[in-house]
Structures are given as structure tokens and as C-alpha cells.
Design a protein around this motif. Structure first.
Motif, PDB file in Angstrom:
ATOM      1  N   ALA A 143       0.877  -1.173   0.000  1.00  0.00           N
ATOM      2  CA  ALA A 143       0.000   0.000   0.000  1.00  0.00           C
ATOM      3  C   ALA A 143       0.905   1.210   0.000  1.00  0.00           C
ATOM      4  O   ALA A 143       2.108   1.094   0.173  1.00  0.00           O
ATOM      5  CB  ALA A 143      -0.890   0.009   1.239  1.00  0.00           C
ATOM      6  N   GLY A 144       0.319   2.369  -0.231  1.00  0.00           N
ATOM      7  CA  GLY A 144       1.091   3.594  -0.098  1.00  0.00           C
ATOM      8  C   GLY A 144       2.246   3.714  -1.071  1.00  0.00           C
ATOM      9  O   GLY A 144       2.176   3.269  -2.213  1.00  0.00           O
ATOM     10  N   GLN A 145       3.317   4.301  -0.573  1.00  0.00           N
ATOM     11  CA  GLN A 145       4.467   4.584  -1.423  1.00  0.00           C
ATOM     12  C   GLN A 145       5.047   3.334  -2.058  1.00  0.00           C
ATOM     13  O   GLN A 145       5.542   3.360  -3.172  1.00  0.00           O
ATOM     14  CB  GLN A 145       5.553   5.290  -0.608  1.00  0.00           C
ATOM     15  N   ARG A 146       5.031   2.230  -1.316  1.00  0.00           N
ATOM     16  CA  ARG A 146       5.622   1.003  -1.857  1.00  0.00           C
ATOM     17  C   ARG A 146       4.884   0.568  -3.109  1.00  0.00           C
ATOM     18  O   ARG A 146       5.490   0.123  -4.082  1.00  0.00           O
ATOM     19  CB  ARG A 146       5.588  -0.103  -0.810  1.00  0.00           C
ATOM     20  N   LEU A 147       3.557   0.699  -3.072  1.00  0.00           N
ATOM     21  CA  LEU A 147       2.758   0.310  -4.227  1.00  0.00           C
ATOM     22  C   LEU A 147       3.026   1.262  -5.381  1.00  0.00           C
ATOM     23  O   LEU A 147       3.163   0.849  -6.534  1.00  0.00           O
ATOM     24  CB  LEU A 147       1.272   0.307  -3.863  1.00  0.00           C
ATOM     25  N   ALA A 148       3.135   2.550  -5.051  1.00  0.00           N
ATOM     26  CA  ALA A 148       3.401   3.552  -6.091  1.00  0.00           C
ATOM     27  C   ALA A 148       4.713   3.251  -6.804  1.00  0.00           C
ATOM     28  O   ALA A 148       4.803   3.290  -8.033  1.00  0.00           O
ATOM     29  CB  ALA A 148       3.438   4.943  -5.464  1.00  0.00           C
ATOM     30  N   LYS A 149       5.731   2.916  -6.015  1.00  0.00           N
ATOM     31  CA  LYS A 149       7.028   2.627  -6.624  1.00  0.00           C
ATOM     32  C   LYS A 149       6.977   1.364  -7.456  1.00  0.00           C
ATOM     33  O   LYS A 149       7.648   1.256  -8.475  1.00  0.00           O
ATOM     34  CB  LYS A 149       8.101   2.523  -5.538  1.00  0.00           C
ATOM     35  N   LEU A 150       6.191   0.396  -7.000  1.00  0.00           N
ATOM     36  CA  LEU A 150       6.054  -0.851  -7.742  1.00  0.00           C
ATOM     37  C   LEU A 150       5.494  -0.563  -9.136  1.00  0.00           C
ATOM     38  O   LEU A 150       6.007  -1.042 -10.149  1.00  0.00           O
ATOM     39  CB  LEU A 150       5.113  -1.796  -6.988  1.00  0.00           C
ATOM     40  N   VAL A 151       4.441   0.236  -9.169  1.00  0.00           N
ATOM     41  CA  VAL A 151       3.788   0.555 -10.433  1.00  0.00           C
ATOM     42  C   VAL A 151       4.702   1.397 -11.316  1.00  0.00           C
ATOM     43  O   VAL A 151       4.832   1.147 -12.519  1.00  0.00           O
ATOM     44  CB  VAL A 151       2.452   1.292 -10.175  1.00  0.00           C
ATOM     45  N   GLU A 152       5.381   2.346 -10.688  1.00  0.00           N
ATOM     46  CA  GLU A 152       6.308   3.184 -11.444  1.00  0.00           C
ATOM     47  C   GLU A 152       7.415   2.355 -12.066  1.00  0.00           C
ATOM     48  O   GLU A 152       7.929   2.659 -13.140  1.00  0.00           O
ATOM     49  CB  GLU A 152       6.932   4.189 -10.481  1.00  0.00           C
ATOM     50  N   ALA A 153       7.788   1.282 -11.353  1.00  0.00           N
ATOM     51  CA  ALA A 153       8.858   0.415 -11.861  1.00  0.00           C
ATOM     52  C   ALA A 153       8.360  -0.484 -12.984  1.00  0.00           C
ATOM     53  O   ALA A 153       9.147  -1.202 -13.590  1.00  0.00           O
ATOM     54  CB  ALA A 153       9.423  -0.424 -10.724  1.00  0.00           C
ATOM     55  N   GLY A 154       7.073  -0.468 -13.233  1.00  0.00           N
ATOM     56  CA  GLY A 154       6.557  -1.249 -14.357  1.00  0.00           C
ATOM     57  C   GLY A 154       5.885  -2.552 -13.987  1.00  0.00           C
ATOM     58  O   GLY A 154       5.618  -3.387 -14.853  1.00  0.00           O
ATOM     59  N   TYR A 155       5.597  -2.759 -12.693  1.00  0.00           N
ATOM     60  CA  TYR A 155       4.916  -3.984 -12.267  1.00  0.00           C
ATOM     61  C   TYR A 155       3.454  -3.683 -11.959  1.00  0.00           C
ATOM     62  O   TYR A 155       3.153  -2.718 -11.277  1.00  0.00           O
ATOM     63  CB  TYR A 155       5.527  -4.511 -10.975  1.00  0.00           C
ATOM     64  N   ALA A 156       2.557  -4.558 -12.414  1.00  0.00           N
ATOM     65  CA  ALA A 156       1.154  -4.420 -12.045  1.00  0.00           C
ATOM     66  C   ALA A 156       0.842  -5.475 -10.996  1.00  0.00           C
ATOM     67  O   ALA A 156       1.219  -6.636 -11.150  1.00  0.00           O
ATOM     68  CB  ALA A 156       0.277  -4.628 -13.274  1.00  0.00           C
ATOM     69  N   PRO A 157       0.153  -5.091  -9.915  1.00  0.00           N
ATOM     70  CA  PRO A 157      -0.181  -6.105  -8.906  1.00  0.00           C
ATOM     71  C   PRO A 157      -1.256  -7.035  -9.467  1.00  0.00           C
ATOM     72  O   PRO A 157      -2.225  -6.566 -10.071  1.00  0.00           O
ATOM     73  CB  PRO A 157      -0.720  -5.285  -7.735  1.00  0.00           C
TER      74      PRO A 157
END
Lengths: 300, 294, 274
Positions: A174-188
Motif C-alpha cells: 500500500a502507499g508509497q511502496r505500491l506507487a514505486k512498484l507501479v512506477e517500476a513497471g509492475y502491475a499487482p
């Protein structure tokens, strides 16, 4: 190692940051969600209560040791550890076996999957695109071998997104960790969890080494490695990874946490359980590596 | 002393990311494709326990995580070993050393099998029980993206986080492996006579000092020997523990382990740290007791 | 501060380091370094031109036993003060010796710990550990007494301090073991239920803290320091019960090396991370 949060499993970090029971997101996480265009719609949860027994659940035909014992056949991993002596005696554990407790694994999987499914249903019913900040726990409800599985999270809608798919995506992040994940090109895609349970039925050598005794008949070198138990440890971790890998398809597992517990049952016997949890993620764009970050020293 | 120019200065600023658009796209991709469908990029199925921060930092030096790996070893300790004696408890020291070595071998083997160049972020769990000493290692195997970089070098195992690995890499250092050393001793006994004489006086207990000191040094020395064996130049982030055994209070154990490193080529590269003054008053961090100045 | 009568030589110059230590240090002198600094600290130490040499330690198991005390009187228990001081001094000096043997300029990240073991009644183990460092330029940075400096500064603090044109000289400490008088029954009953100052306690604590800090400052003066940074005052009862407290004042004495302050202008930021 400095900076503990970087090494915590994502689920644990979330659990710690969580405030009161009814609030799904902390203030910074809430702000980060809005920044990502995720609109929290509600706190969703799923429960499942399972009967939980440590030992075999009927019909497995385990022998008790001694000559002519039955080796358990549970349909999973199984390895025999026959005693190297030719001895037959009520006290000498002439045979030993490591075997997978498939009934324990199915019970856990059923409990987890049911609880997860119910949480997902709740989210789908409010038209959510996804569930963030999932927390999954299991705890005994009473001493009588009853285990409650609980999976909960915050359902979110993607602002200006296309209508939600049948099943919302889920993630421990959640939060910033999720944002960085998406920015890095990964979709949950979803959370993933797998369990493996291996029982060590010690043979004479394992028993002696685990208890430190060095009986005359043991033939074990004092201070040597306890092969049978070590093998079980290695297998239980491998199986847990395999279970999760089987669920991934072509996707990857991010931010995993592997927890192994061992219960010593006396006389060298043990029960090992390994649970692997993580976030199943899928690449939706090519990875764009960032430039080297700037090292800084804070003056506080 | 002049401060070197900070790393990253002079590079073009990265394009700002439209996070909302990315999230919409991500959700579409997941909703559209069948479970287990392929994504646009090449599909490498990885398992990793690194956080997204660590993964991003790793990628910034051109490495990627590939697989979760582990290694476990348990060695037996014979009965009566913990009873009161004198000097070093050799069985215990040997069991620790062997368990650590075998566990490292196994995680090393899993890493090689998975095609990794090394393991980072290893969680080292060890336990000393009455009759056995266990060591369990779990970490993520990593390798250079597209197989660039170190190729002929041996596989390393280290408890450095992904971030620390990247920092050292940029400074020109590489990890080689985990070095560990341990020493278990019996607490020396004071003879009755000495005990009576010393009561009421404040004196150094030289017997005790000597024994404990020696054991501590011994543990560190074993770790060093192990490091030299890997042809390392140094051991960083050494973690030292010492204390009596829960089940035998008169037996004391000293352990030390850390990551062995050496300079890849040439000299250490300065990182050019920049000093920052954060204008944050983190709401979550505020704590009334800090007003008391404690 | 040396007034104990006993069989073995304790608080004059320390004995030779144990055999194990010499072997270990010899390995370090052959080029291997060990350090318990984090990677961040390691890199920052290198930034200011220092290189770690090795993990150094010193310890001493000291009998910190008895001193008669008057129940009703607040006073310093000088014998115990001496004992606590001597024990830590021994540990620190041994650690410095190890550092000197490695040819170090100083020791950073020093930690002082006290351990109690069940089998040592009234005895405690005093440990001093740290990482010995040496300037890569080869210029000696030892302190005024020609010994390696000691400091409990972290790698980050060491880096920052060096940027301000100061260098550590030594970890200085002052200790005072004080017994706080028990209040008589009459006095206790008399003030029960009131909000009053307890002059006994106030006075006792004042005096004890002052003694500890003054002794610490004396040590700094001996080193020719221009100041002390990172001062903290610790108060512990150890094993003596709640009316006897040790006040330990610790800090790092520093000396100015140049007027040039190379602190770069800090960049102000607002962090958007958790």
C-alpha cells in the motif's frame, strides 16, 4: 544493517503501520493512494474457521515402529530413513521417515483460499478494481485445534479507469511502496501464499543425535550433522516455493516473506511448516532503470 | 578538504511519471489478460524477498533478483558437554562452525543452480540448543541483467541488503561471502580461598577476565581466518553476540559474523555524500516524551 | 584514583593482552580489516580519508562489591566510584592497546557495556569495543598524548565533525556512585500527601551529577581539548538496590584542527517517503 524497513516483508511492514482495527490505511498511505488515482471505497474482509489437528487425520495407516512397520503413504514427499543396524527391539527405532503432511497442507490452503475468496467477493460487490494493504493472519480460536483464517484489506477504485474486471487485483503493498512498484513497471495481480508441512519420524540415529545421547548402538559420530532433520528443512522450503511457483503462471513474486516453524515433539521427532507469502506481479511495461541515487547525510 | 561533486549531478532529470495513467494501464493489463497471460516485456519468472526500494537500487547498478534461496544445517552436540568444565567447549564451537559452513554451502549451491551470481539480504538465523546447534540462511539470488558484469567470479553469499550491496558496488567493492566464528567457554571457577579474600575488595578478577577475553578474541579470530580463506580484504557489518546459554548459565558463547569484501579493481571510489536538511516534522514520529529531552 | 589493596596488579598499566588477541591482531596487520560499522558508516569514514583497520576490544571483570554506607546519610561511595572507574579504564586501555598495536590513529564507534553473569556475584564484566581507523594520508592523527583517539561517535557523526574542522581526542568519562539517604519515618509521614520538594534528594542528585561531569571535564582538559561533544549522562543502579546510583557522564573530547569549515551548504528537502 541500517534501515530496518527496507528488509521487512511487505506484509509485516503494513501490519505495523496499521492503526486501529477498523481503519485500513494510515494517513500517509491514504494520501499516497489518492496520488496514484486510487479511491478507497471500503474495508473488506473474509474469514474461515478450520478444524486443525496436528497429527494424521484418519485413514493414513501409520505404523508405530518396530519390525514390519508400515511406511506412511500420503501422496506427497516421502523418504525413508531405515536404521543401519540389524536390531529389532521395542526401544530401538529401526525405521524413520520424513513425509509430507498433505492433509495439513490442504486444510491450510482451504482455509486461506476461502477467506481470501470471501474478501474478494466483498470487494467485487462494491465495484472495486483492487484491494490494497492486505493483511492475512491465522490464529487459534481455542485450544481444541480450531484455527481462524482472516484476510482483510482496503478495496479501491481506479479513478477514470475502465470498468472493473470480475475479480479485483490484490496486493499486500500500500502507499508509497505500491506507487514505486507501479512506477517500476509492475502491475499487482494477487497475493500468493503457499504452505508445506513435513513430519520427521526419527530413526535411531536421528533420535540419538537430537538428544545428544550416544548410546552404544547408535553408530552415529558425536557432533555430526542430523541428516534426516536437515533434509526435512530443505524439502519443506523447496515445497513451499514450488507451491507458490505453481500459482504464478508467467508472473513473478515480489516482496516475499518465508516463515518456517519447527515443533520438536521429543525423541528426535519434529514437525516443520513453511509458509511463503508474497505479491504476484506482472510486467506491464518495460523496466526503465533509474539513474544512480544521490547518497546523502541528514543533518537533523 | 573539498567535497567531490555529488553523483547524479549533470544528468538530465528523469521525466516525471504520470502515476495515475500508469495505474489505469496496469489495472487494464491485469484485468484483460487471462490468468497467467504474458506481459509485453520478456517474462522472467522471479521470486524475490527484496522490497521495491532494494530492487530499484539494484537495477540502478544493472542487477536483478531472480530466486529465493536457502540453506540449513543442524549439528548435534553430545550430552554432558554443557556440564561444568574448564576452558573451551570444543564440541559446541565445532558444531557452530560446521553448521554455518554447511548452511552456506547449501545456499551457495541453490544460488548457482538458479543461475545467480550471488545472494543478498541473507537473513541469518542461528540457535544454540542443548543438544544441537542450527543455522538457517534465507536470501534472494541476484545476477547482472543480461548477464553483464562479473562472470568468472565465484558466487557470493552475503547478509548485505540490496541497498548496501549497490552502495559498495558503486564505491568499487564486491562481497565474497559470509565469514563466521564462534567460541563457547565454561566460566572459570574461583577457588574458595580466593573468593573469601576478594570479598569486600574491589579488584579485577584476572582469571575471569583472561578466560572471557580469550574466548571473545578466539571467536573473532576464527571469523578472520575464514575471511582470509576467501581472499578478502575486509569484513564489514560484523555482528557480535555474547552471553550465557539459556539452558546452562555457566557456559558462555561468543559469535561473530559478517560479509567479506574486497576491492574489485584499483581504488576505492568516493561516493560524494551530499548533506541534506529535511524540513519534515513527521507526524507519525512525533513523541511527547522527546520534549522532556530524554 | 588507585587505592585498592589486593594480590594482583590491577589498575596500573594493564597486563599483556591475552595470547589470542595478539594472534588476531597479527592477522589484521597483514592487511585484513574487520569492522562492525554499517556500510553507510564505512563509506563515510572513507570520505574523510580514513580507513578501518580492525575491530578492537578490551574487557575487564571486576569485583564491584561492598562498601559500607550510612543508611541515613547521602554521600558518595568513593570505593565503588573507584571500582567502576578503574574497571572501565582497564577495558578502555586494553582496547586502546589493541588499536595501538594495529598502528591506528583512533577508534570510532566505541561502545561501553556492562554485563552481569550469574556465576559472578558482585562481579561485572566491563567491555569496550570499537573499530580502529587510520588516516590514509599517513599523517598521524593521534591525540596529544600520542595515543590513538577514542570516540563514541558514529560514522556519520565522525564525518560531520571532521567537516567542521575538529577531530576527536578521546572518549572522556566521569563517574560517581552516590548513596541517597533513606528518609526517616518521621520525615516521610510529615510530608505525606503534600507536593513538596525533597531537599535531600535534590541536593544528592545535584552533587552526584556535578561530580560526574566535573571529572569528565578534567579528563578533557588533560587531553588539551577545546570542547566535548555528544555528552550524555547515564544513571544506573546496577546491582546495588535503588538508593545507590552510579552517575556516568560520557562524551567525546575534540580539538580544532583548522579554521576552514568545509561543510557544504546543506540542501533543504522535504522527504516524500515513509
Amino acid at each position: 544493517m541500517s534501515g530496518a524497513p527496507a528488509d521487512l516483508p511487505e506484509a509485516a511492514a503494513r501490519r505495523f503501520a496499521e492503526g486501529a482495527f477498523t481503519s485500513g490505511l494510515t494517513v500517509p498511505d491514504f494520501a499516497a493512494c489518492l496520488q496514484m488515482g486510487l479511491e478507497p471505497v471500503g474495508f473488506v474482509q473474509g474469514y474461515c474457521v478450520m478444524q486443525w489437528k496436528w497429527y494424521g487425520m484418519g485413514g493414513m495407516g501409520l505404523g508405530m515402529g518396530g519390525y514390519g512397520a508400515q511406511y506412511a503413504n500420503t501422496g506427497g514427499y516421502s523418504e525413508n530413513w531405515a536404521c543401519p543396524h540389524g536390531m529389532v527391539s521395542a526401544e530401538h527405532r529401526a525405521w524413520g521417515q520424513n513425509f509430507e503432511q498433505t492433509w495439513v497442507e490442504s486444510a491450510w490452503t482451504e482455509g486461506f483460499t476461502s477467506a481470501y475468496g470471501r474478501m474478494v467477493e466483498e470487494a467485487a460487490s462494491v465495484g472495486a478494481h483492487g484491494i490494497v494493504g492486505v493483511v492475512d493472519t491465522n490464529q487459534p480460536l481455542s485450544d481444541m485445534g480450531v484455527l481462524e483464517f482472516r484476510v482483510q484489506g482496503t478495496a479501491v477504485r481506479v479513478t477514470d479507469g475502465t470498468p472493473p474486471a470480475d475479480e479485483p487485483w490484490t496486493t499486500y503493498l500500500a502507499g508509497q511502496r505500491l506507487a514505486k512498484l507501479v512506477e517500476a513497471g509492475y502491475a499487482p495481480v494477487s497475493i500468493a501464499a503457499g504452505v508445506a508441512s513435513v513430519r520427521v519420524w526419527a530413526n535411531c540415529i536421528t533420535e540419538n543425535l537430537t538428544e545428544g545421547s550416544n548410546s552404544m548402538y547408535s553408530m552415529a559420530q558425536p557432533g555430526s550433522e542430523i541428516d534426516q532433520t536437515v533434509k526435512a528443512h530443505s524439502v519443506v522450503r523447496r515445497l513451499a516455493r514450488q507451491r507458490v511457483r505453481d500459482q504464478l503462471g508467467h508472473d513473478s513474486l515480489h516482496g516475499a516473506a518465508m516463515a518456517t516453524t519447527e515443533r520438536e515433539l521429543g525423541q528426535g521427532d519434529a514437525e516443520l511448516q513453511c509458509i511463503l507469502r508474497g505479491n504476484r506481479v506482472r510486467r506491464f511495461k518495460d523496466f526503465d532503470p533509474m539513474p544512480a541515487p544521490v547518497p546523502t547525510v541528514r543533518l537533523l | 578538504m573539498t567535497v567531490p561533486a555529488p553523483v547524479g549531478e549533470g544528468l538530465p532529470a528523469p521525466e516525471p511519471v504520470d502515476l495515475k495513467a500508469e495505474m489505469i494501464r496496469a489495472t487494464e493489463v491485469v484485468g484483460r489478460s487471462a490468468p497467467g497471460g504474458k506481459g509485453p516485456a520478456k517474462a522472467t519468472r522471479m521470486l524475490s524477498d527484496l522490497s521495491i526500494d532494494e530492487e530499484l537500487v539494484l537495477h540502478s547498478i544493472g542487477w536483478e533478483p531472480i530466486e529465493l534461496v536457502s540453506g540449513v544445517s543442524i549439528h548435534s552436540v553430545p550430552m554432558y558437554v554443557w556440564n561444568w568444565g574448564q576452558g573451551e567447549i570444543e564440541y559446541a564451537s565445532a558444531a557452530y562452525a560446521r553448521s554455518f559452513a554447511r548452511a552456506t554451502e547449501r545456499i551457495h549451491a541453490e544460488c548457482t543452480k538458479a543461475g545467480g551470481r550471488g545472494v543478498v539480504g541473507v537473513h541469518v538465523e542461528w540457535g544454540v540448543h542443548r543438544h544441537h546447534i542450527d543455522v538457517a540462511l534465507v536470501g534472494t539470488a541476484v545476477r547482472p541483467v543480461d548477464g553483464n558484469g562479473l562472470s568468472a567470479d565465484p558466487v557470493f553469499v552475503s547478509d548485505l541488503s540490496g541497498r548496501d550491496f549497490a552502495l559498495l558496488h558503486n564505491a568499487g567493492w564486491e562481497p565474497l561471502g559470509l565469514a563466521a566464528g564462534a567460541s563457547f567457554v565454561y566460566a572459570p571457577r574461583r577457588s574458595m580461598g580466593t573468593a573469601v579474600k576478594q570479598k569486600g575488595q574491589n579488584v579485577e578478577l584476572t582469571n575471569f577476565t583472561e578466560a572471557m577475553y580469550a574466548a571473545r578474541e578466539s571467536a573473532m579470530e576464527r571469523m578472520q581466518t575464514s575471511a582470509l580463506g576467501m581472499e578478502g580484504t575486509g569484513v564489514v557489518e560484523v555482528k557480535v553476540t555474547e552471553g550465557p546459554m539459556d539452558f546452562a548459565h555457566h557456559a558462555v558463547g561468543f559469535t561473530a559474523y559478517g560479509t567479506v569484501v574486497r576491492l574489485r579493481t584499483g581504488e576505492h571510489r568516493h561516493v560524494g555524500a551530499r548533506m541534506i536538511l529535511p524540513l519534515d516534522d513527521p507526524v507519525l514520529g512525533f513523541d511527547a516524551t522527546s520534549l522532556r529531552g530524554s | 584514583m588507585s587505592d585498592t589493596t589486593d594480590m594482583s596488579d590491577t589498575n596500573d598499566t594493564p597486563q599483556d593482552l591475552p595470547e589470542g588477541a595478539s594472534r588476531r591482531l597479527a592477522e589484521l596487520e597483514h592487511g585484513l580489516f574487520t569492522s562492525d560499522l554499517s556500510v553507510n558508516e564505512f563509506l563515510l569514514i572513507k570520505e574523510v580519508g580514513f580507513h578501518p583497520l580492525g575491530f578492537v576490544m578490551g574487557s575487564s571483570i571486576y569485583h564491584t562489591g561492598i562498601q559500607t554506607r550510612k543508611w541515613g546519610q547521602s554521600q558518595e561511595l568513593t570505593k565503588l566510584t573507584e571500582a567502576m572507574y578503574n574497571a572501565r579504564e582497564l577495558a578502555m586501555t586494553r582496547m586502546e592497546e589493541e588499536a595501538a598495536e594495529l598502528g591506528a590513529d583512533g577508534v570510532v564507534g566505541v561502545r561501553l557495556d556492562v554485563n552481569y553473569y550469574e556465576w559472578g556475584k558482585d562481579a561485572a564484566e566491563f567491555i569496550a569495543v570499537g573499530t580502529a581507523v587510520k588516516a590514509e594520508s599517513g599523517v598521524s592523527h593521534r591525540n596529544k598524548l600520542g595515543k590513538p583517539f577514542t570516540s563514541d561517535l558514529s560514522g556519520q557523526d565522525f564525518w560531520t565533525l571532521m567537516q567542521t574542522g575538529h577531530i576527536p581526542q578521546g572518549l572522556v568519562m566521569g563517574t560517581c556512585v552516590y548513596h541517597i539517604a533513606h528518609r526517616g519515618l518521621g520525615a516521610t509521614l510529615g510530608s505525606a500527601g503534600q507536593n513538596v520538594e525533597l531537599p535531600n534528594f535534590t541536593q544528592a542528585l545535584y552533587e552526584a551529577r556535578e561530580l560526574a561531569m566535573t571529572r569528565m571535564q578534567d579528563e578533557a582538559t588533560e587531553l588539551g581539548a577545546s570542547g566535548i561533544v555528544g555528552v550524555r549522562l547515564e544513571e544506573k543502579s546496577h546491582q546495588w538496590g535503588s538508593h545507590t546510583i552510579e552517575f556516568l557522564s560520557l562524551g567525546t573530547a575534540v580539538v580544532k584542527t583548522s579554521d576552514e569549515v568545509t561543510l557544504p551548504k546543506p540542501t533543504t528537502i522535504i522527504s516524500l517517503d515513509n
